[in-house]
Scaffold this motif. Structure first.
Motif, short mmCIF file in Angstrom:
data_model
loop_
_atom_site.label_atom_id
_atom_site.label_comp_id
_atom_site.label_asym_id
_atom_site.label_seq_id
_atom_site.Cartn_x
_atom_site.Cartn_y
_atom_site.Cartn_z
N GLN A 46 0.84 -1.21 0.00
CA GLN A 46 0.00 0.00 0.00
C GLN A 46 0.87 1.25 0.00
N SER A 47 1.95 1.25 0.80
CA SER A 47 2.82 2.42 0.86
C SER A 47 3.54 2.64 -0.47
N GLN A 48 3.86 1.55 -1.19
CA GLN A 48 4.48 1.69 -2.50
C GLN A 48 3.54 2.41 -3.47
N VAL A 49 2.25 2.09 -3.40
CA VAL A 49 1.28 2.70 -4.30
C VAL A 49 1.20 4.21 -4.06
N TYR A 50 1.20 4.61 -2.78
CA TYR A 50 1.05 6.04 -2.45
C TYR A 50 2.36 6.83 -2.49
N GLN A 51 3.51 6.14 -2.64
CA GLN A 51 4.81 6.81 -2.54
C GLN A 51 4.98 7.91 -3.58
N ALA A 52 4.61 7.65 -4.83
CA ALA A 52 4.78 8.66 -5.88
C ALA A 52 3.87 9.86 -5.63
N LEU A 53 2.65 9.60 -5.15
CA LEU A 53 1.71 10.70 -4.88
C LEU A 53 2.23 11.58 -3.74
N LYS A 54 2.79 10.95 -2.70
CA LYS A 54 3.31 11.72 -1.57
C LYS A 54 4.54 12.53 -1.97
N THR A 55 5.42 11.91 -2.76
CA THR A 55 6.63 12.60 -3.21
C THR A 55 6.28 13.83 -4.05
N ALA A 56 5.27 13.68 -4.91
CA ALA A 56 4.86 14.79 -5.78
C ALA A 56 4.00 15.81 -5.04
N GLY A 57 3.46 15.43 -3.87
CA GLY A 57 2.63 16.34 -3.09
C GLY A 57 1.24 16.55 -3.67
N VAL A 58 0.74 15.56 -4.40
CA VAL A 58 -0.60 15.68 -5.00
C VAL A 58 -1.59 14.70 -4.39
N GLU A 59 -1.23 14.10 -3.26
CA GLU A 59 -2.12 13.14 -2.60
C GLU A 59 -3.42 13.84 -2.20
N LEU A 88 2.36 11.17 -13.54
CA LEU A 88 2.52 12.47 -12.89
C LEU A 88 3.52 13.35 -13.64
N VAL A 89 4.58 12.73 -14.18
CA VAL A 89 5.55 13.50 -14.95
C VAL A 89 4.91 14.03 -16.23
N LYS A 90 4.04 13.22 -16.87
CA LYS A 90 3.32 13.69 -18.06
C LYS A 90 2.41 14.86 -17.71
N MET A 91 1.81 14.78 -16.50
CA MET A 91 0.89 15.83 -16.06
C MET A 91 1.64 17.13 -15.77
N ASN A 92 2.79 17.01 -15.09
CA ASN A 92 3.56 18.19 -14.70
C ASN A 92 5.05 17.85 -14.77
N GLU A 93 5.73 18.39 -15.76
CA GLU A 93 7.15 18.09 -15.99
C GLU A 93 8.04 18.56 -14.84
N ALA A 98 12.18 15.49 -8.58
CA ALA A 98 11.87 14.92 -7.26
C ALA A 98 11.57 13.43 -7.37
N LEU A 99 10.81 13.03 -8.40
CA LEU A 99 10.46 11.62 -8.57
C LEU A 99 11.69 10.80 -8.99
N LYS A 100 12.55 11.41 -9.81
CA LYS A 100 13.77 10.71 -10.25
C LYS A 100 14.72 10.50 -9.07
N LYS A 101 14.81 11.50 -8.18
CA LYS A 101 15.68 11.41 -7.02
C LYS A 101 15.25 10.26 -6.10
N GLU A 102 13.94 10.03 -6.00
CA GLU A 102 13.42 8.93 -5.18
C GLU A 102 13.53 7.58 -5.88
N GLY A 103 13.93 7.59 -7.16
CA GLY A 103 14.09 6.34 -7.91
C GLY A 103 12.79 5.77 -8.43
N LEU A 104 11.76 6.60 -8.56
CA LEU A 104 10.44 6.11 -8.96
C LEU A 104 10.29 6.01 -10.47
N LEU A 105 11.21 6.60 -11.23
CA LEU A 105 11.11 6.56 -12.69
C LEU A 105 12.05 5.52 -13.30
#
Length: 131
Positions: A46-59, A88-93, A98-105
């Protein structure tokens, strides 16, 4: 971003594939038309699913709809995480650093090694007897 327009992202891990659609909304997250807590019983998944949303701050500001298939639940959770990050990257470049730094891409290249003929598994061999 218009209300009726979806942004797509595809995530893969091991043999799992997740097709992710995001749009602006109230924070609803559905995986195969089920709630995250119902589909992924473990907190780690569950935390993996929400990780990208939390990192981007759009949760809580985007709705996420996922079609996940193949592999097991661990692979699917990783694929969903990557698919959400890509969408999220497509939505807002601006979210990319931030997402790349967390290794999500980054695609996880680890795959199951194939079984070899004459052996019990990928690396397991028959017991050797010297005498």
């Amino acid at each position: 971003m218009s209300d009726d327009k979806y942004i797509w992202g595809t995530g893969r891990r091991k043999n799992a594939v997740a097709r992710v659609r995001i749009c602006s909304g109230t924070g609803e997250v559905k995986i195969n038309n089920r709630a995250v807590e119902e589909y992924f019983p473990r907190l780690l998944w569950q935390s993996q699913v929400y990780q990208a949303l939390k990192t981007a701050g759009v949760e809580g500001r985007v709705d996420v709809f996922v079609n996940a298939s193949g592999g097991g639940l661990t692979g699917q959770a990783g694929a969903v995480r990557m698919g959400i990050a890509r969408a999220l990257v497509k939505m807002n470049e601006d979210l990319k650093p931030a997402l790349k730094k967390e290794g999500l891409l980054t695609r996880d290249p680890r795959m199951v090694e194939r079984k070899k003929f004459g052996q019990k598994g990928a690396r397991g061999k028959r017991q050797f007897s010297k005498r």
